[in-house]
Design a protein around this motif. Sequence first.
Motif, PDB file in Angstrom:
ATOM      1  N   ALA A 163       0.837  -1.201   0.000  1.00 61.20           N
ATOM      2  CA  ALA A 163       0.000   0.000   0.000  1.00 61.20           C
ATOM      3  C   ALA A 163       0.868   1.245   0.000  1.00 61.20           C
ATOM      4  CB  ALA A 163      -0.937  -0.015   1.205  1.00 61.20           C
ATOM      5  N   PHE A 164       1.933   1.227   0.801  1.00 59.98           N
ATOM      6  CA  PHE A 164       2.826   2.385   0.839  1.00 59.98           C
ATOM      7  C   PHE A 164       3.630   2.483  -0.452  1.00 59.98           C
ATOM      8  CE2 PHE A 164       6.418   4.993   1.954  1.00 59.98           C
ATOM      9  CZ  PHE A 164       5.894   5.932   2.828  1.00 59.98           C
ATOM     10  N   ALA A 165       4.081   1.339  -0.963  1.00 60.13           N
ATOM     11  CA  ALA A 165       4.872   1.351  -2.191  1.00 60.13           C
ATOM     12  C   ALA A 165       4.052   1.871  -3.368  1.00 60.13           C
ATOM     13  CB  ALA A 165       5.395  -0.050  -2.491  1.00 60.13           C
ATOM     14  N   GLU A 166       2.749   1.543  -3.387  1.00 63.50           N
ATOM     15  CA  GLU A 166       1.896   1.955  -4.505  1.00 63.50           C
ATOM     16  C   GLU A 166       1.366   3.373  -4.368  1.00 63.50           C
ATOM     17  OE1 GLU A 166       1.212   0.315  -7.239  1.00 63.50           O
ATOM     18  OE2 GLU A 166       2.303  -1.511  -6.723  1.00 63.50           O
ATOM     19  N   GLY A 167       1.025   3.771  -3.144  1.00 69.36           N
ATOM     20  CA  GLY A 167       0.374   5.072  -2.990  1.00 69.36           C
ATOM     21  C   GLY A 167       0.763   5.859  -1.768  1.00 69.36           C
ATOM     22  N   GLY A 168       1.897   5.519  -1.134  1.00 68.78           N
ATOM     23  CA  GLY A 168       2.384   6.294  -0.005  1.00 68.78           C
ATOM     24  C   GLY A 168       1.495   6.201   1.221  1.00 68.78           C
ATOM     25  N   ALA A 169       1.622   7.214   2.082  1.00 71.43           N
ATOM     26  CA  ALA A 169       0.886   7.216   3.344  1.00 71.43           C
ATOM     27  C   ALA A 169      -0.615   7.225   3.129  1.00 71.43           C
ATOM     28  CB  ALA A 169       1.308   8.425   4.182  1.00 71.43           C
ATOM     29  N   ALA A 170      -1.084   7.944   2.102  1.00 71.06           N
ATOM     30  CA  ALA A 170      -2.527   8.032   1.857  1.00 71.06           C
ATOM     31  C   ALA A 170      -3.122   6.655   1.591  1.00 71.06           C
ATOM     32  CB  ALA A 170      -2.799   8.971   0.684  1.00 71.06           C
ATOM     33  N   CYS A 171      -2.455   5.841   0.791  1.00 72.19           N
ATOM     34  CA  CYS A 171      -2.970   4.513   0.470  1.00 72.19           C
ATOM     35  C   CYS A 171      -2.881   3.592   1.680  1.00 72.19           C
ATOM     36  CB  CYS A 171      -2.210   3.923  -0.713  1.00 72.19           C
ATOM     37  SG  CYS A 171      -2.995   2.451  -1.412  1.00 72.19           S
ATOM     38  N   THR A 172      -1.855   3.767   2.516  1.00 72.19           N
ATOM     39  CA  THR A 172      -1.738   2.950   3.727  1.00 72.19           C
ATOM     40  C   THR A 172      -2.863   3.271   4.692  1.00 72.19           C
ATOM     41  OG1 THR A 172       0.676   2.943   3.477  1.00 72.19           O
ATOM     42  CG2 THR A 172      -0.211   2.253   5.596  1.00 72.19           C
ATOM     43  N   VAL A 173      -3.147   4.572   4.878  1.00 72.36           N
ATOM     44  CA  VAL A 173      -4.263   4.971   5.743  1.00 72.36           C
ATOM     45  C   VAL A 173      -5.579   4.448   5.180  1.00 72.36           C
ATOM     46  CG1 VAL A 173      -5.582   6.942   6.608  1.00 72.36           C
ATOM     47  CG2 VAL A 173      -3.082   7.006   6.644  1.00 72.36           C
TER      48      VAL A 173
END
Length: 411
Positions: A163-173
């Motif tokens: 999630a972080f690799a694909e979209g950074g913090a926003a995708c992880t949240v």
Amino acid sequence: MDDDQSPSTERPAPRPGRRRRISPERRSRRTVWRVVLITQLCLALLTAGTVAVAYDRLDSGLDVQDIEDQLMDRPEKKEVEGPQEPLNILVLGTDDRGCEGCGIDGEAGGGGSDTTLLIHVSADRKEAYGVSLPRDALVTRPDCMAEDGSTIPGAELAMFNTAFAEGGAACTVQTLEQLTGVLIDHYVTVDFNGFVDMVDAVGGVEVCLPKEVADPKTKIYLDAGTQVLDGEDALKYVRERSVLSANSDIGRMKRQQAFIASMVNKVVSAGTLTRPDRVYSFLKAATGSLTLDAELDSLGSLADLALQFRQTGLSDIKFISVPFEAYEPDPNRLVWTDEADKLWTRIKRDKPLSSTLKEGSINAADPVGGTATPSASPSEAPDEPSTGATKEPQAPTEEEQAEALANGLCA
């Protein structure tokens, strides 16, 4: 004068030009106090100016990223009783190979996050617990929104840290909120580039190794037993996953919990906060390695957040892992168990950890010598909070000793 008229008791007026004499000793004391007051005032002004300059310098170094517009279908926060709202803070350690020595374990880069910690702070600010999320756990990653507004497609059975690799913090949240139903109030991304300086700023952090480690390949040379690690050795300690522990990512995750707990202990109980030089050095390193959400856009905001923890005792700060098990088709991957759902429910309701969830937790009051919490007694329900009764310390069982050794921790 009449016989019944009393004599006047008023003192005669001083003659013109007459002055009271002040002894040399008294004049000297006045001079000393005057010098002391002026010196104190000058020091106060000088200190205030220095603090203001340092504050502005550090404040300008903060990296702030507003991800609010990238988050979709966010869960609602359940109302709970308390003087304040409970807080859920997501801490991400970036898997950035830009710093020398960060890639000591030979992992491929890619800008992922191999350290993810969800910190829950109770509404009364008297309890906090951190939940580690394994990077290799397979989850259903939802669609995410990129910074340019485009859609990042979701995926089934995707490793959590993608999630972080694909979209950074926003995708992880976005991923964590969709999987758990827990609303994330704040997020902090920690870059390993500043990690070394942060550890050195507090004078090193204490850890305990069950056996000596001497590995030329990773350049890790550590003694057995309790010791204080400087920044460089600390980075190796939290990043390496095969030499220091036999459990690979699981062992590394537990060592990271122990290290964070020990660092909290050092900052709170070792007088670090009373050392302006260490505080400044720590903040200088931190501001250069942190990325924060828009609501934590200044040192003042961070200070306000930190002050909310002043009623939280070290014994009330615990670290656990989300309940997981091996993924049967591939034992190198993990999946969350049904017990994880109970954990998310407790967080949403602002409840303390149950006795079952606290098993094996790491306590900030004793992160080095006490890495396991005794199991619940048979009379306690597995999904209910502890009764709070004090239990006598128990020696670790052979199974607990073996698990601690596999994780690279002292039992």
